[in-house]
Design a protein around this motif. Structure first.
Motif, PDB file in Angstrom:
ATOM      1  N   GLN A   9       0.846  -1.187   0.000  1.00 22.65           N
ATOM      2  CA  GLN A   9       0.000   0.000   0.000  1.00 22.65           C
ATOM      3  C   GLN A   9       0.882   1.237   0.000  1.00 22.65           C
ATOM      4  O   GLN A   9       1.945   1.254   0.652  1.00 22.65           O
ATOM      5  N   LEU A  46      -7.061  -2.009   5.604  1.00 19.28           N
ATOM      6  CA  LEU A  46      -7.210  -2.775   4.367  1.00 19.28           C
ATOM      7  C   LEU A  46      -8.039  -4.035   4.604  1.00 19.28           C
ATOM      8  O   LEU A  46      -8.886  -4.409   3.787  1.00 19.28           O
ATOM      9  N   GLY A  49     -11.658  -3.155   4.947  1.00 15.48           N
ATOM     10  CA  GLY A  49     -12.311  -2.672   3.734  1.00 15.48           C
ATOM     11  C   GLY A  49     -12.454  -1.171   3.676  1.00 15.48           C
ATOM     12  O   GLY A  49     -13.211  -0.647   2.857  1.00 15.48           O
ATOM     13  N   GLU A  51      -9.950   0.842   2.912  1.00 11.78           N
ATOM     14  CA  GLU A  51      -9.054   1.324   1.864  1.00 11.78           C
ATOM     15  C   GLU A  51      -8.899   0.242   0.812  1.00 11.78           C
ATOM     16  O   GLU A  51      -9.097  -0.943   1.076  1.00 11.78           O
ATOM     17  N   ARG A  52      -8.529   0.668  -0.399  1.00 10.59           N
ATOM     18  CA  ARG A  52      -8.230  -0.261  -1.481  1.00 10.59           C
ATOM     19  C   ARG A  52      -6.722  -0.479  -1.528  1.00 10.59           C
ATOM     20  O   ARG A  52      -5.958   0.483  -1.522  1.00 10.59           O
ATOM     21  N   ALA A  66      -9.988  -8.706  -1.112  1.00 12.89           N
ATOM     22  CA  ALA A  66      -9.312  -7.517  -1.628  1.00 12.89           C
ATOM     23  C   ALA A  66      -8.121  -7.916  -2.479  1.00 12.89           C
ATOM     24  O   ALA A  66      -7.345  -8.796  -2.111  1.00 12.89           O
ATOM     25  N   PRO A  68      -5.913  -5.767  -6.114  1.00 11.36           N
ATOM     26  CA  PRO A  68      -6.026  -4.632  -7.034  1.00 11.36           C
ATOM     27  C   PRO A  68      -7.182  -4.833  -8.013  1.00 11.36           C
ATOM     28  O   PRO A  68      -7.295  -5.868  -8.662  1.00 11.36           O
ATOM     29  N   HIS A  70     -10.303  -5.144  -7.112  1.00 13.77           N
ATOM     30  CA  HIS A  70     -11.447  -5.777  -6.444  1.00 13.77           C
ATOM     31  C   HIS A  70     -11.398  -5.458  -4.959  1.00 13.77           C
ATOM     32  O   HIS A  70     -10.379  -5.692  -4.290  1.00 13.77           O
ATOM     33  N   CYS A  71     -12.502  -4.942  -4.422  1.00  9.63           N
ATOM     34  CA  CYS A  71     -12.592  -4.633  -2.990  1.00  9.63           C
ATOM     35  C   CYS A  71     -14.008  -4.924  -2.520  1.00  9.63           C
ATOM     36  O   CYS A  71     -14.947  -4.181  -2.839  1.00  9.63           O
TER      37      CYS A  71
END
Length: 353
Positions: A9, A46, A49, A51-52, A66, A68, A70-71
């Motif tokens: 991140q 993270l 949920g 932050e992405r 999670a 990249p 998709h979250c």
């Protein structure tokens, strides 16, 4: 239950997490431990949920939540949260706070779950009280009950006891561990306090500068630190210069230590390859030094800190190097006095100079 694989991140050009990987088994309590700014709270956000992530993947119960691109929305993850500031609704009673995530249940089932949770955290008599009428420890119990009420797959605790005094923090951390174990809850704690981490967690990840330095049981972190940062961060101790004699012995000014030498000099082909020439720093903890009046080995008391049942003495060796030792408090020695000491080191921890 929870897996992080190569999670990364960044905030702008600044990397915050670097290749973070670990696993938590179902029912296990884990902890991310480290100084402020090391990235532990970002990892928690993270997982929750909020932050992405920029790289890697997070799995919950075998499902990707999670990666990249998709979250999974936070509300679909079935993750409970307990915050540092409790985050209770001041206008709602204790029972109403606990029921906040139970609106999907029929009234009878909801009331049963509220009473079950308040019994579990020892606050059944406070059901109709309001948060401002409770102590800090009671408020944190309400926050825990509210987080557990919807039966989350995972519970996240972000510095949950940092607003409490030291004595209550220690007591409540043990109580919360008992509650989580009773409910077989998988949990991940974030803290900078190693006493809190050791009291609660089955496994601890020591973090620094966005990376996990070591992921292990508390006992292993203390006695077998993977690197110098972990050795410095966990517990107390000093480093004394030493020389590796072979892969089973290292010599320091206090004598020859026997045992496996977990030194990074092994990277150059093993300690045998640099025998009698490999200079190392040996970690010596307070519990490795025993006060012994009959010992010929002596050190001068330079400082002392009274801790009730014991003194923490800072001792000066004839070479000028210093040691720490814990001594029962009825051994009250004066500054400048020389006392007998002996070594009692079971785990030799050494790092190349």
């Amino acid at each position: 239950m929870l897996t992080l694989e190569h999670v990364a991140q960044s905030y702008g050009a600044k990397p915050v997490l670097k290749d973070v990987s670990f696993q938590l088994k179902a029912g296990q309590i884990g902890c991310l431990l480290g100084p402020s700014g090391c990235g532990k709270t970002t990892a928690l956000r993270l997982i929750a949920g909020f932050e992405r992530l920029a790289g890697g993947a997070i799995y919950l119960g075998g499902q990707v939540i999670a990666r990249p691109g998709h979250c999974m929305p936070a509300e679909q993850r079935r993750v409970g949260l307990v915050f540092q500031d409790y985050a209770l609704f001041p206008h709602l009673s204790v029972a109403a706070n606990v029921s906040f995530g139970l609106s999907h249940l029929p009234t009878a089932d909801r009331n049963n779950r509220i009473h079950e949770m308040l019994d579990l955290v020892g606050l059944a008599r406070e059901a109709e009280s309001y948060p401002h009428q409770l102590s800090g420890g009671q408020q944190q119990r309400v926050a825990l009950a509210r987080a557990l009420a919807p039966r989350p797959r995972l519970l996240l605790l972000d510095e949950p006891f940092s607003n409490l005094d030291v004595e209550l923090r220690e007591k409540l951390s043990l109580e919360v561990r008992d509650i989580l174990k009773h409910e077989a809850i998988t949990a991940l704690l974030v803290t900078h306090d190693q006493n809190e981490a050791f009291a609660m967690a089955d496994v601890v990840g020591v973090m620094n500068e966005g990376a996990i330095q070591q992921w292990a049981a508390p006992y292993t972190l203390y006695h077998e630190p993977a690197n110098r940062f972990v050795a410095d961060f966990i517990g107390q101790g000093v480093f004394l210069p030493g020389t590796v004699l072979n892969d089973k012995q290292v010599e320091i000014e206090l004598g020859v230590l026997d045992g496996h030498i977990p030194s990074d000099c092994a990277d150059s082909g093993g300690c045998g390859a640099c025998a009698k020439s490999c200079k190392v720093d040996v970690l010596v903890r307070p519990d490795d030094i025993i006060h012994d009046d009959d010992s010929a080995m002596q050190a001068e008391v330079e400082r002392k800190a009274f801790r009730g049942a014991e003194f923490l003495y800072t001792l000066r060796l004839p070479s000028g190097n210093r040691l720490l030792t814990l001594v029962p408090s009825h051994h009250n020695h004066a500054i400048g006095e020389k006392i007998g000491i002996r070594l009692d080191i079971d785990h030799v921890v050494a790092f190349r100079q």
